[in-house]
Structures are given as C-alpha cells and as structure tokens.
Design a protein around this motif. Structure first.
Motif, PDB file in Angstrom:
ATOM      1  N   ARG A   1       7.705  22.565  38.238  1.00 47.82           N
ATOM      2  CA  ARG A   1       7.822  21.248  37.597  1.00 47.82           C
ATOM      3  C   ARG A   1       8.496  21.353  36.241  1.00 47.82           C
ATOM      4  O   ARG A   1       9.308  20.497  35.873  1.00 47.82           O
ATOM      5  N   LEU A   2       8.167  22.411  35.488  1.00 51.74           N
ATOM      6  CA  LEU A   2       8.800  22.589  34.178  1.00 51.74           C
ATOM      7  C   LEU A   2      10.304  22.801  34.326  1.00 51.74           C
ATOM      8  O   LEU A   2      11.102  22.218  33.597  1.00 51.74           O
TER       9      LEU A   2
ATOM     10  N   GLU B   1      16.507  18.136  34.936  1.00 51.86           N
ATOM     11  CA  GLU B   1      16.752  16.684  35.014  1.00 51.86           C
ATOM     12  C   GLU B   1      17.067  16.089  33.667  1.00 51.86           C
ATOM     13  O   GLU B   1      17.907  15.216  33.557  1.00 51.86           O
TER      14      GLU B   1
ATOM     15  N   ASP C   1       5.534  17.219  28.728  1.00 47.77           N
ATOM     16  CA  ASP C   1       5.983  18.613  28.706  1.00 47.77           C
ATOM     17  C   ASP C   1       4.965  19.505  27.998  1.00 47.77           C
ATOM     18  O   ASP C   1       4.685  20.618  28.445  1.00 47.77           O
TER      19      ASP C   1
ATOM     20  N   HIS D   1      15.411  12.884  25.914  1.00 46.06           N
ATOM     21  CA  HIS D   1      14.427  12.931  26.997  1.00 46.06           C
ATOM     22  C   HIS D   1      13.197  13.724  26.571  1.00 46.06           C
ATOM     23  O   HIS D   1      12.075  13.329  26.865  1.00 46.06           O
ATOM     24  N   GLN D   2      13.411  14.798  25.853  1.00 47.32           N
ATOM     25  CA  GLN D   2      12.277  15.622  25.427  1.00 47.32           C
ATOM     26  C   GLN D   2      11.403  14.854  24.444  1.00 47.32           C
ATOM     27  O   GLN D   2      10.195  14.998  24.448  1.00 47.32           O
TER      28      GLN D   2
ATOM     29  N   LYS E   1      11.962  19.548  35.256  1.00 47.57           N
ATOM     30  CA  LYS E   1      12.097  18.665  34.087  1.00 47.57           C
ATOM     31  C   LYS E   1      13.231  19.138  33.188  1.00 47.57           C
ATOM     32  O   LYS E   1      13.987  18.326  32.660  1.00 47.57           O
ATOM     33  N   ASP E   2      13.341  20.450  33.010  1.00 42.32           N
ATOM     34  CA  ASP E   2      14.414  20.984  32.177  1.00 42.32           C
ATOM     35  C   ASP E   2      15.781  20.656  32.769  1.00 42.32           C
ATOM     36  O   ASP E   2      16.720  20.323  32.055  1.00 42.32           O
TER      37      ASP E   2
ATOM     38  N   ASN F   1       9.368  12.279  26.491  1.00 35.96           N
ATOM     39  CA  ASN F   1       8.392  12.866  27.409  1.00 35.96           C
ATOM     40  C   ASN F   1       7.747  14.104  26.798  1.00 35.96           C
ATOM     41  O   ASN F   1       7.292  14.972  27.516  1.00 35.96           O
TER      42      ASN F   1
END
Length: 114
Positions: A63-64, A70, A84, A76-77, A67-68, A80
C-alpha cells in the motif's frame, strides 16, 4: 554354605529398586515429552504469528508503494499526510513485532535443540 534367605531378600530388594528406578525414568521421559510438546506448540504458534505479521507487513508495504507511485507529489503528501503517517507507524509496529517474535522463536528453537 549359602544364605538362601539373605540372597532371596537381596534379590527382592534389587527388584523393588529396579522397579522404582524404571518408574522414575518413565515419569521423567513423560515430563520431558510434555515439555517438548509444549515448546513445539509454542514454536508453531510463533511461526503462524510470524506468517500473519509477514502478510500484514507485505500488505502495508504494498500500500505504501502504491501510494508513492500514485501520488508522489508534495501536494498529495500534504493532503494525505495523516494516512501515510499511519501506514508508516503500522509498518514500524509490524516490523518491531516481527523482530520480537523472531527472537522468541530463536530462543525456543535453542531450547528444543537441547
């Protein structure tokens, strides 16, 4: 001339002693077998828990990385960051649990080897 009664008494005493020693040995073996089975069950339980944690660790890691890929941008960081951070904390927690379980497993395996 041989003391038959004395020899017979000695023979009976030796047979009683032997029976007592055999009983002690059986009891000792049974106790060691039970201890071994308990340790074996503990190792199996730890192995299962390690597999569970490994699966969770793989999922969190996946998942990490997703996310990285996408949303690698700073915007984004920021939006979210809480999610994270929670994933990173979960990952660290799983890694710590995994290390502790591996240490416990190694100790149990050493005890089993004796």
């Amino acid at each position: 001339w041989v003391d038959m009664q004395g020899l017979e008494a000695l023979k009976m005493q030796m047979m009683e002693d032997r029976a007592m020693l055999e009983n002690i040995i059986r009891t000792e073996r049974k106790q060691r077998e039970e201890e071994f089975n308990d340790m074996d069950a503990n190792v199996t339980a730890r192995d299962n828990r390690i597999r569970e944690l490994d699966a969770q660790l793989s999922e969190v890691t996946r998942r990490l990385h997703a996310k990285d890929r996408e949303g690698g941008g700073a915007g984004h960081q920021q939006t979210n960051g809480g999610g994270d951070a929670a994933l990173h904390r979960a990952l660290q927690d799983l890694e710590q649990q995994n290390r502790a379980l591996m240490q416990d497993k190694a100790g149990l395996e050493q005890r089993l080897a004796r």
